[in-house]
Write a protein that holds these residues in place. Structure first.
Motif, short mmCIF file in Angstrom:
data_model
loop_
_atom_site.label_atom_id
_atom_site.label_comp_id
_atom_site.label_asym_id
_atom_site.label_seq_id
_atom_site.Cartn_x
_atom_site.Cartn_y
_atom_site.Cartn_z
N HIS A 58 0.76 -0.98 0.18
CA HIS A 58 0.15 0.00 0.09
C HIS A 58 0.94 1.30 0.20
O HIS A 58 2.03 1.37 0.68
CB HIS A 58 -0.96 0.00 1.31
CG HIS A 58 -2.06 -1.21 1.25
ND1 HIS A 58 -3.13 -0.73 0.63
CD2 HIS A 58 -2.02 -2.19 1.80
CE1 HIS A 58 -3.95 -2.04 0.83
NE2 HIS A 58 -3.19 -2.96 1.40
N TYR A 59 0.53 2.35 -0.81
CA TYR A 59 1.21 3.33 -1.13
C TYR A 59 0.65 4.60 -0.51
O TYR A 59 -0.52 4.89 -0.83
CB TYR A 59 1.68 3.57 -2.58
CG TYR A 59 2.47 2.37 -3.09
CD1 TYR A 59 3.90 2.27 -2.70
CD2 TYR A 59 1.87 1.56 -3.64
CE1 TYR A 59 4.39 1.11 -3.33
CE2 TYR A 59 2.56 0.22 -4.35
CZ TYR A 59 3.77 0.47 -4.20
OH TYR A 59 4.49 -0.72 -4.57
N TYR A 60 1.03 5.52 0.50
CA TYR A 60 0.56 6.70 1.01
C TYR A 60 1.41 7.90 0.75
O TYR A 60 2.57 7.84 0.91
CB TYR A 60 0.38 6.51 2.57
CG TYR A 60 -0.65 5.34 2.61
CD1 TYR A 60 -1.82 5.59 2.92
CD2 TYR A 60 -0.11 4.03 3.11
CE1 TYR A 60 -2.75 4.46 3.20
CE2 TYR A 60 -0.92 3.17 3.55
CZ TYR A 60 -2.25 3.34 3.50
OH TYR A 60 -3.27 2.29 3.89
N ASN A 83 -3.11 10.54 2.30
CA ASN A 83 -3.94 9.87 1.35
C ASN A 83 -3.37 8.44 0.84
O ASN A 83 -2.09 8.52 0.37
CB ASN A 83 -4.37 10.73 0.24
CG ASN A 83 -4.87 11.96 0.67
OD1 ASN A 83 -5.66 12.06 1.52
ND2 ASN A 83 -4.36 13.31 0.22
N GLU A 84 -4.06 7.39 0.56
CA GLU A 84 -3.70 6.09 -0.05
C GLU A 84 -3.71 6.41 -1.67
O GLU A 84 -4.78 6.92 -2.11
CB GLU A 84 -4.39 4.95 0.44
CG GLU A 84 -3.78 3.84 -0.21
CD GLU A 84 -4.69 2.50 0.39
OE1 GLU A 84 -4.11 1.34 0.04
OE2 GLU A 84 -5.76 2.69 0.99
N LYS A 109 -4.20 4.66 -4.81
CA LYS A 109 -4.81 3.46 -5.15
C LYS A 109 -4.61 3.25 -6.84
O LYS A 109 -5.02 2.29 -7.01
CB LYS A 109 -6.19 3.25 -4.87
CG LYS A 109 -6.58 3.22 -3.13
CD LYS A 109 -7.65 2.98 -2.94
CE LYS A 109 -7.85 3.20 -1.52
NZ LYS A 109 -9.32 3.04 -1.11
N THR A 110 -4.53 4.42 -7.54
CA THR A 110 -4.21 4.15 -9.05
C THR A 110 -2.98 4.45 -9.75
O THR A 110 -2.31 5.43 -8.89
CB THR A 110 -5.32 4.96 -9.61
OG1 THR A 110 -4.91 6.38 -9.40
CG2 THR A 110 -6.82 4.62 -9.32
N GLN A 153 -0.49 -4.18 -14.81
CA GLN A 153 -1.55 -4.18 -13.97
C GLN A 153 -2.91 -4.14 -14.72
O GLN A 153 -3.87 -4.90 -14.29
CB GLN A 153 -1.80 -2.82 -13.37
CG GLN A 153 -2.75 -2.58 -12.17
CD GLN A 153 -2.39 -1.47 -11.09
OE1 GLN A 153 -1.96 -0.58 -11.70
NE2 GLN A 153 -2.81 -1.99 -9.99
N ASP A 197 3.39 -4.39 -9.12
CA ASP A 197 3.80 -3.97 -7.91
C ASP A 197 5.38 -3.71 -7.78
O ASP A 197 5.82 -2.67 -7.24
CB ASP A 197 3.21 -4.72 -6.92
CG ASP A 197 3.40 -4.22 -5.71
OD1 ASP A 197 2.85 -3.15 -5.55
OD2 ASP A 197 4.01 -4.81 -4.65
#
Length: 161
Positions: A37-39, A43-44, A46-47, A72, A121
């Motif tokens: 997961h990337y923040y 805010n995360e 997601k795209t 992806q 990923d």
């Protein structure tokens, strides 16, 4: 008087929507069972398109993020098809029919989709690491600019530092 009220209202309204796309915050990576997961800030991300917008100033990181787009997309196709086949067989079991080949095919397509997702990923992770390593420290950046322009909420001020 109306112009003054309009000007004050515009300034107050614009300050509420201050948005800066140029940020020196690093992207935080959190490990998960099936990936990362990337923040960015709170805010995360997601795209891939949001990730591209954040790393747009770093050409090497952007190239690596762009490499993740195709795997992806392929992973979404395989995961959708596999999930559909698995779901189809679950419904068939409820009606008293069972075809193990469709179920095995669905599981196989889902596994292939996961493989493509892991490849994407890997590229995103490498791009984020490049971006984070190339960030300037606050003591190195002396430029501070305040501009008025279009922001996601309309018109507002953008502070670059």
């Amino acid at each position: 008087m109306k112009k003054l009220v309009f000007l004050i209202f515009s300034i107050i309204f614009g300050i509420n929507f201050v948005y800066s796309q140029s940020s020196n915050e690093p992207i935080v990576i959190e490990d998960d069972i099936l990936g990362h997961h990337y923040y960015h800030g709170d805010n995360e991300i997601k795209t891939i398109s949001k990730m591209k917008a954040i790393v747009a100033n770093d050409e090497l990181a952007l190239q690596e993020i762009k490499k993740a787009a195709v795997p992806q997309g392929v992973s979404y196709v395989f995961a959708f098809a596999g999930g559909f086949a698995i779901g189809w067989e679950i419904v068939d079991i409820l009606y008293g029919k069972f075809n193990p080949y469709i179920l095995a095919g669905g599981v196989g397509m889902t596994a292939v989709g996961y493989g493509f997702s892991a490849l994407a990923d890997k590229h995103i992770l490498k791009g984020v690491q490049i971006y984070n390593s190339n960030l300037e420290t606050p003591s190195q950046s002396d430029d501070v600019k305040l501009e008025v322009g279009f922001v996601p909420g309309g018109v507002g001020f953008t502070l670059y530092f």
